[in-house]
Structure formats: C-alpha cells, structure tokens
Scaffold this motif. Sequence first.
Motif, PDB file in Angstrom:
ATOM      1  N   GLN A  70       0.842  -1.190   0.000  1.00 17.70           N
ATOM      2  CA  GLN A  70       0.000   0.000   0.000  1.00 17.70           C
ATOM      3  C   GLN A  70       0.885   1.251   0.000  1.00 17.70           C
ATOM      4  N   LYS A  71       0.345   2.335  -0.494  1.00 12.64           N
ATOM      5  CA  LYS A  71       1.114   3.582  -0.504  1.00 12.64           C
ATOM      6  C   LYS A  71       1.558   3.974   0.902  1.00 12.64           C
ATOM      7  N   LEU A  72       0.680   3.737   1.872  1.00  7.14           N
ATOM      8  CA  LEU A  72       1.036   4.085   3.244  1.00  7.14           C
ATOM      9  C   LEU A  72       2.133   3.183   3.798  1.00  7.14           C
ATOM     10  N   ASP A  73       2.246   1.943   3.279  1.00  9.85           N
ATOM     11  CA  ASP A  73       3.356   1.078   3.684  1.00  9.85           C
ATOM     12  C   ASP A  73       4.687   1.734   3.323  1.00  9.85           C
ATOM     13  N   GLN A  74       4.772   2.217   2.105  1.00 11.43           N
ATOM     14  CA  GLN A  74       6.008   2.852   1.641  1.00 11.43           C
ATOM     15  C   GLN A  74       6.306   4.119   2.438  1.00 11.43           C
ATOM     16  N   ILE A  75       5.274   4.919   2.659  1.00 10.10           N
ATOM     17  CA  ILE A  75       5.469   6.156   3.429  1.00 10.10           C
ATOM     18  C   ILE A  75       5.924   5.822   4.842  1.00 10.10           C
ATOM     19  N   GLY A  76       5.234   4.890   5.505  1.00 16.77           N
ATOM     20  CA  GLY A  76       5.565   4.541   6.876  1.00 16.77           C
ATOM     21  C   GLY A  76       6.956   3.963   7.008  1.00 16.77           C
ATOM     22  N   ASN A  77       7.353   3.125   6.063  1.00 18.58           N
ATOM     23  CA  ASN A  77       8.689   2.531   6.120  1.00 18.58           C
ATOM     24  C   ASN A  77       9.760   3.613   6.029  1.00 18.58           C
ATOM     25  N   GLN A  78       9.565   4.569   5.129  1.00 15.61           N
ATOM     26  CA  GLN A  78      10.544   5.630   4.978  1.00 15.61           C
ATOM     27  C   GLN A  78      10.557   6.552   6.193  1.00 15.61           C
ATOM     28  N   VAL A  79       9.399   6.781   6.787  1.00 17.79           N
ATOM     29  CA  VAL A  79       9.334   7.615   7.994  1.00 17.79           C
ATOM     30  C   VAL A  79      10.160   6.979   9.113  1.00 17.79           C
ATOM     31  N   PHE A  80      10.039   5.664   9.293  1.00 15.17           N
ATOM     32  CA  PHE A  80      10.822   4.983  10.320  1.00 15.17           C
ATOM     33  C   PHE A  80      12.311   5.070  10.012  1.00 15.17           C
ATOM     34  N   LEU A  81      12.702   4.835   8.761  1.00 13.67           N
ATOM     35  CA  LEU A  81      14.114   4.906   8.402  1.00 13.67           C
ATOM     36  C   LEU A  81      14.668   6.307   8.647  1.00 13.67           C
ATOM     37  N   ASP A  82      13.929   7.314   8.240  1.00 12.34           N
ATOM     38  CA  ASP A  82      14.386   8.696   8.438  1.00 12.34           C
ATOM     39  C   ASP A  82      14.489   9.029   9.929  1.00 12.34           C
ATOM     40  N   ALA A  83      13.546   8.528  10.708  1.00  9.78           N
ATOM     41  CA  ALA A  83      13.548   8.833  12.141  1.00  9.78           C
ATOM     42  C   ALA A  83      14.747   8.220  12.848  1.00  9.78           C
ATOM     43  N   LEU A  84      15.175   7.033  12.410  1.00  7.82           N
ATOM     44  CA  LEU A  84      16.252   6.326  13.095  1.00  7.82           C
ATOM     45  C   LEU A  84      17.632   6.659  12.538  1.00  7.82           C
ATOM     46  N   ALA A  85      17.681   7.369  11.407  1.00  9.05           N
ATOM     47  CA  ALA A  85      18.966   7.743  10.809  1.00  9.05           C
ATOM     48  C   ALA A  85      19.655   8.831  11.634  1.00  9.05           C
ATOM     49  N   ASN A  86      20.964   8.809  11.607  1.00 10.08           N
ATOM     50  CA  ASN A  86      21.785   9.853  12.232  1.00 10.08           C
ATOM     51  C   ASN A  86      21.578   9.976  13.735  1.00 10.08           C
ATOM     52  N   THR A  87      21.198   8.873  14.366  1.00  4.54           N
ATOM     53  CA  THR A  87      21.119   8.869  15.826  1.00  4.54           C
ATOM     54  C   THR A  87      22.412   8.360  16.442  1.00  4.54           C
ATOM     55  N   GLY A  88      23.176   7.590  15.661  1.00  2.00           N
ATOM     56  CA  GLY A  88      24.366   6.949  16.193  1.00  2.00           C
ATOM     57  C   GLY A  88      24.050   5.795  17.127  1.00  2.00           C
ATOM     58  N   LEU A  89      22.768   5.420  17.205  1.00  2.72           N
ATOM     59  CA  LEU A  89      22.335   4.415  18.175  1.00  2.72           C
ATOM     60  C   LEU A  89      21.874   3.115  17.543  1.00  2.72           C
ATOM     61  N   VAL A  90      21.351   3.176  16.331  1.00  4.80           N
ATOM     62  CA  VAL A  90      20.778   1.991  15.695  1.00  4.80           C
ATOM     63  C   VAL A  90      21.692   1.541  14.563  1.00  4.80           C
ATOM     64  N   ALA A  91      22.210   0.322  14.700  1.00  4.83           N
ATOM     65  CA  ALA A  91      23.129  -0.202  13.685  1.00  4.83           C
ATOM     66  C   ALA A  91      22.378  -0.686  12.459  1.00  4.83           C
ATOM     67  N   ALA A  92      21.220  -1.295  12.665  1.00  8.09           N
ATOM     68  CA  ALA A  92      20.483  -1.866  11.539  1.00  8.09           C
ATOM     69  C   ALA A  92      19.034  -2.062  11.941  1.00  8.09           C
ATOM     70  N   VAL A  93      18.163  -2.130  10.937  1.00  8.06           N
ATOM     71  CA  VAL A  93      16.757  -2.417  11.174  1.00  8.06           C
ATOM     72  C   VAL A  93      16.292  -3.493  10.206  1.00  8.06           C
ATOM     73  N   ALA A  94      15.308  -4.259  10.637  1.00  7.42           N
ATOM     74  CA  ALA A  94      14.623  -5.211   9.767  1.00  7.42           C
ATOM     75  C   ALA A  94      13.164  -4.798   9.713  1.00  7.42           C
ATOM     76  N   SER A  95      12.638  -4.686   8.509  1.00  7.81           N
ATOM     77  CA  SER A  95      11.269  -4.228   8.312  1.00  7.81           C
ATOM     78  C   SER A  95      10.495  -5.246   7.492  1.00  7.81           C
ATOM     79  N   GLU A  96       9.223  -5.352   7.792  1.00  9.87           N
ATOM     80  CA  GLU A  96       8.368  -6.236   7.006  1.00  9.87           C
ATOM     81  C   GLU A  96       8.361  -5.839   5.536  1.00  9.87           C
ATOM     82  N   GLU A  97       8.634  -4.570   5.252  1.00  8.71           N
ATOM     83  CA  GLU A  97       8.559  -4.077   3.881  1.00  8.71           C
ATOM     84  C   GLU A  97       9.872  -4.185   3.117  1.00  8.71           C
ATOM     85  N   MET A  98      10.938  -4.699   3.733  1.00 11.83           N
ATOM     86  CA  MET A  98      12.234  -4.793   3.068  1.00 11.83           C
ATOM     87  C   MET A  98      12.731  -6.232   3.110  1.00 11.83           C
ATOM     88  N   GLU A  99      13.260  -6.692   2.000  1.00  7.72           N
ATOM     89  CA  GLU A  99      13.720  -8.082   1.927  1.00  7.72           C
ATOM     90  C   GLU A  99      14.888  -8.343   2.859  1.00  7.72           C
TER      91      GLU A  99
END
Length: 338
Positions: A70-99
Amino acid sequence: MTTPSRYPLTLSGHLFRRQAMKGSATGRFSRLFARLDRAARIIAREVNRAGLAGVLGAAGATNVQGEDVQKLDQIGNQVFLDALANTGLVAAVASEEMEDPYIFTDAPDGPYVMCFDPVDGSSNIDVDVTIGSIFSLLRTLPGVAPDDPAQFRRPGTDIIAAGYVVYGPSTMFVYADDISVDAFTLERSIGAFFLTHPDIRIPSGGSVYSVNEANSPRWTPPVQSLVAGLRSGAGPEAPNTARYVGSLVADVHRTLLKGGLYLYPGEVKKPHGKLRLLYEAAPLAYVVERAGGRATDGTRRILDKVPQRLHERTPLYIGSPDQVGAVERELGREIPSV
C-alpha cells in the motif's frame, strides 16, 4: 494553593524517569524513543489526511511476502528509516517491507537493532478502519556484523523494549519494557503523547474472541473444534462474543485492555500461518506478557521461538493467560514446529 496539571507525564518524561529508576540515565534510550515518538506523529498525520493527500490504495508493487504494498506502507517505512537515521544508536533495522536488513552507515557499531512493521493493516485505511505500527528493540550482538541476519534471528526473550502505535479515533503509543506496560495518547493540538493508561494489566477471562472464521474450512480439525467451543461458550472459561476488526494492532489492543483471546491459526496447507514472527507476533507477545498475558503458537511460547528466516511466519494465540492456557490444552501438539 496549586492545582493538578491538566496533562500528565509525557512519553519522553516517562522514559527519562524509567532510565533513572534503572540507574542507566545516559539519555540514549530517551533520544531513540524521541525519534520513534516523532515517527508515530508523522504517520498519524499521514493517516489522518490520506484521502485528501491521495495516498490511499495500493502502490502497484508487492513486498517480499508477495503481498500488495500500500502507498502508506512505503510512506511509513521511509518515515521509520528517516527517524532512526543519524542517531548513532541503531546499527540496523529489519522491516516487514524490506527483503534484507537496512544498515545505518552512521552507526555500524550502534548499541541497538530494531524490527518493525511500519503500517500494519494499511489496506484498512481505505475504509477508515484503525491501523497501527509495531516495533521491538534489541541490543546488538557483539562481534556480529550489523548486516548479518543473525542480529535478527533471535528469540523474543532478547527484546529489551517493544510496543505499538494505534492510529484510530485517537493515536495511542503503547510502550513495554521489563518494568511495565504503559500507554500514551497523542494530544494533537500540542503534538505530544501523554500518559493515560499507566501500568496496564490484561484482565483474566474476558468474553471476546477475535478470529477470521471465514478461514475455518482451511483449519485443522482441532482448531475448528477450538473455535466452535469459543463460539458456543462451551469450552473452559471460553468467551462467546466475537469481535474481529481484521487489523492486528486493533484486535490485540482491545484484547490487552479488555481481556479475551486473539487467534490467527495456521492452516492445513499453510501450517505456519500468516503473521510474521519478528515484526508482529514477537513484539506483541512481549507487550502482552509484560501485562500479565500469554502468547503461544499453540504448543510453544512465542518469545521462545528462534526464527530461521527473517520473514518467518507463525500461528498466534494471544491474550488473557487462562484463555491461552485453554488453547494449549485443546490443541496439544497439533501445530507443528518450524
């Protein structure tokens, strides 16, 4: 004479207080969850204006599970990635929307990894039904590369915090750690989550069960018998009222607050069911267990299951402890192990 504040503790204030209680007030946890707080508020905004913004419906692609994105799946996935970027705290994420896992190059040695389903039940937004986001947080494994799937193929007992966000008539952020489960409601005019449901405990019993009974012809006979008992109220402590939204977060959230049982069984030809262990079942099991409930695949505790694949599926029976116990007694060893 002072009067009580109109607004209770905020999510950020709660996290600062919680870390101080643990003697670990470094600020890292609070900084990380401040980003999740922001992501939840952004997605809530997108959900509220989805129809006007033209982001309803499918995006014309399928995800790794073969489901329409769904369009909102793509938006939500990118929102999470953007939110966690440049924190220096999260090494990696696994998302239902990414292989594959997504690696944050700014924090290859970050102390945490995260699993999330950015917008669960997103197809329901077209008909204005409650949807949500689900997440869990784990400490990184020392000596294991952030892009190694072993960082994520771990039991739910490794989770150190988890929760979900409900996007409904109000937006609620439910957070669980090793101390308690607490829920925070978004005050949109201020743009902050305030503590409204402290120290949630799931009620015993409950009169409601939630399951998609249209799938019953594909279930095994023991599962069919189990649900027939729930429907008739004939089983031990069996609920006898069905309430099924078809949005996992909404159904589990009601079960957490009201008690009862949520079920998504496997099928004869698909014994491992539909729900993803890492992104849906394990985080929700963590929340419900911390609130005094239980979660099983029918024979095994969900949090004890070690996924062999990133997008592994599992049956799920979750809710009040007596209800889940009755499920295990009814099903025995019927549901096979992965």
